[in-house]
Design a protein around this motif. Sequence first.
Motif, PDB file in Angstrom:
ATOM      1  N   UNK A 182      -3.419  -0.365  -2.280  1.00  0.00           N
ATOM      2  CA  UNK A 182      -4.651   0.346  -2.477  1.00  0.00           C
ATOM      3  C   UNK A 182      -4.866   1.234  -1.404  1.00  0.00           C
ATOM      4  N   UNK A 183      -4.751   0.740   0.008  1.00  0.00           N
ATOM      5  CA  UNK A 183      -5.195   1.659   1.116  1.00  0.00           C
ATOM      6  C   UNK A 183      -4.342   2.928   1.274  1.00  0.00           C
ATOM      7  N   UNK A 184      -3.070   2.801   0.944  1.00  0.00           N
ATOM      8  CA  UNK A 184      -2.438   3.808   0.856  1.00  0.00           C
ATOM      9  C   UNK A 184      -2.591   4.889  -0.082  1.00  0.00           C
ATOM     10  N   UNK A 185      -2.852   4.386  -1.332  1.00  0.00           N
ATOM     11  CA  UNK A 185      -3.374   5.298  -2.452  1.00  0.00           C
ATOM     12  C   UNK A 185      -4.580   6.054  -2.183  1.00  0.00           C
ATOM     13  N   UNK A 186      -5.615   5.249  -1.572  1.00  0.00           N
ATOM     14  CA  UNK A 186      -6.826   6.030  -1.002  1.00  0.00           C
ATOM     15  C   UNK A 186      -6.659   7.010  -0.041  1.00  0.00           C
ATOM     16  N   UNK A 187      -5.764   6.737   0.880  1.00  0.00           N
ATOM     17  CA  UNK A 187      -5.577   7.674   2.138  1.00  0.00           C
ATOM     18  C   UNK A 187      -5.020   8.697   1.431  1.00  0.00           C
ATOM     19  N   UNK A 188      -3.994   8.695   0.319  1.00  0.00           N
ATOM     20  CA  UNK A 188      -3.317   9.872  -0.062  1.00  0.00           C
ATOM     21  C   UNK A 188      -4.262  10.816  -0.706  1.00  0.00           C
ATOM     22  N   UNK A 189      -5.153  10.277  -1.493  1.00  0.00           N
ATOM     23  CA  UNK A 189      -5.892  10.991  -2.554  1.00  0.00           C
ATOM     24  C   UNK A 189      -7.186  11.594  -1.684  1.00  0.00           C
TER      25      UNK A 189
END
Length: 281
Positions: free
Chosen positions: A16-23
């Motif tokens: 989830x952290x990687x997804x949030x960081x990308x978006x």
Amino acid sequence: MTVPQPHTESAAHYDAAGILGAIYGDGITGLKGAFSRDWVAQLAEDLAGLYKDALARPGGAVGRGANRHYVEIHPEDIRGFVELVSHPWIQAVCEAVLGPQYQVVEIGFDVPNPGARDQPWHRDFPATAQTLVERRLNSLAFNLTTVDVEPDMGPFDIAPGTQWDDPSSYDHGMFPPTSLYGRYQARSQLKMPRMGDVSVRSALTIHRGTANHSNKPRPVLVLGVDAPGAGNHEKHDFQMTRTFYDSLPSSLRDHLLCRLVDHLEPVVQGHSIEGLMMGDA
């Protein structure tokens, strides 16, 4: 017949952290090989028939520029809707960015045909105070190509990080002045996904379709998802028959903000973007 798509992972498998960081950073991310090529080929067949029908029906397709259309469809018009919205990566992205009560509000497809021109840089809709003041993103657009994209086919072009840009000088809050084009060109990333790849972006990230110099169309499926209260469902007519809706798992029904009907009604395209109506669509 639907081509089954096995999902061995759960949404919790994805970071989830990687997804949030990308978006929240670039404003776009993706997953290569999310679906099989056979599954995508089936989707391409469905969209080709739906496109032909839409062009023959008044209001069935809306222009997005010369030789370029958008068509909103019904979920049960395609054979792979359940596989699409139940993919664990798509669910993980929605939960991470929009929260556990995210709502699917739109499904459709774009077709940049041969002869499509460069679009102006733009957002798909104006940013709200939730983004401009609270610094929150409350909607996502998933894209799934039905062809292997080649450089001459009018690839999607995006300027990462621009979902946070100040829109005070934008026309209708969506179209930046040409004086800012240098900024976007410097950040430009042309996307050339292959069949089975899925991307997701904030529709506020500045982007454009580019000119299609090939002799082939470049259809791409669009899935729109909101956080509760975002309000983008008002631009669409996301409808299902009661029979189809009742056949879905409750875990999916909980995430569908749709209009239930006894019989499907033709969608009259409502999400027209005036600034993209260049030439004969």
